[in-house]
Design an enzyme around this catalytic site. Sequence first.
Site, PDB file in Angstrom:
ATOM      1  N   SER A  31      79.684   9.582  31.962  1.00 25.49           N
ATOM      2  CA  SER A  31      81.119   9.791  31.413  1.00 25.49           C
ATOM      3  C   SER A  31      81.695   8.409  30.599  1.00 25.49           C
ATOM      4  CB  SER A  31      82.089   9.715  32.715  1.00 25.49           C
ATOM      5  OG  SER A  31      83.351   9.714  32.373  1.00 25.49           O
ATOM      6  N   TYR A  50      83.791   5.286  40.907  1.00 27.89           N
ATOM      7  CA  TYR A  50      83.202   6.358  40.035  1.00 27.89           C
ATOM      8  C   TYR A  50      82.744   5.566  38.521  1.00 27.89           C
ATOM      9  CZ  TYR A  50      83.494  10.375  36.764  1.00 27.89           C
ATOM     10  OH  TYR A  50      82.931  11.391  36.005  1.00 27.89           O
TER      11      TYR A  50
END
Length: 258
Positions: A143, A157
């Site tokens: 990401s 995350y």
Amino acid sequence: MFSLLRGRSVIVTGSSKGIGRGIALRFGLAGCKVLVVSRQLSEAQAVADELVAAGGEARAFAADVTRPADMAAMAQTAVDSFGGIDILCANAGIFPAARLEQMTAADFDTVIGTNLKGTFLSVAACVPAMKSRKSGRIILTSSITGPVTGYPGWSHYGASKAGQLGFMRTAAIELAPYGITVNAILPGNIATEALTAMGEDYVRKMEASVPMRRLGSVVDVANAALFFATDEANYITGQSMIIDGGQILPESLAALEA
Ligand code: NAP
């Protein structure tokens, strides 16, 4: 322009929906044999059925990337069904939000366990089959959050997604002698069910923060994964590609609005 991937065997973890589904459909459209993997068999089966209905070859498999035995069974199923594993897309991931003051040790472990340890377990399970044929492509879904940017609520995350890139660099060195490449795709904000569930307000703000003024599509991301799987990418390993419509580029709000 690029070589054909027709007939290659592909495993896509977390492909019952969202980006993984987009990757599974894109590889299926390219003529690959696809193992569609998620914890819920019925949802994975629906994607496999969609591929078969479109004339492709696909199978659904229920597995949890946090479980080593599931990952071993997943790899074996691809070998038994498709004759080997050419490509692994380690895509399964979760992104529950929690700010630091509320985040529990269990929250942290769950995100790291799925996104980072799950990446390791899925790769480790597929490497023996790739090594035996001296070729393979491993594509991790990371990401922009973590490797490049931050966002309140996603420290665990972000750590998991940055961790994937640290894992990738050493895995790429270890596997290079066997003709196996390991690369990562780094999506920005992509229009998936999970992202749109964050609400209209979040989506509008995200669109406004992207120079292209739109969210990415799962096809935008899947095309990048497909590139890393082509023969033309065979000398590229340990690298990452950002697919974000330019989201990380503006150095300030003024730069975006100028
Ligand atoms: P999603 O729509 O929520 O889909 C997640 C997929 O992973 C589902 O198929 C889910 O199916 C599966 N999954 C979740 N936990 C699993 C586990 N323990 N074992 C096996 N499968 C599991 O998510 P997404 O937005 O497509 O995200 C996919 C990947 O892209 C993630 O790694 C995420 O970090 C990354 N990403 C997404 C965006 C975005 O904008 N959407 C941006 C950057 C990066 P089951 O629940 O049935 O297992």
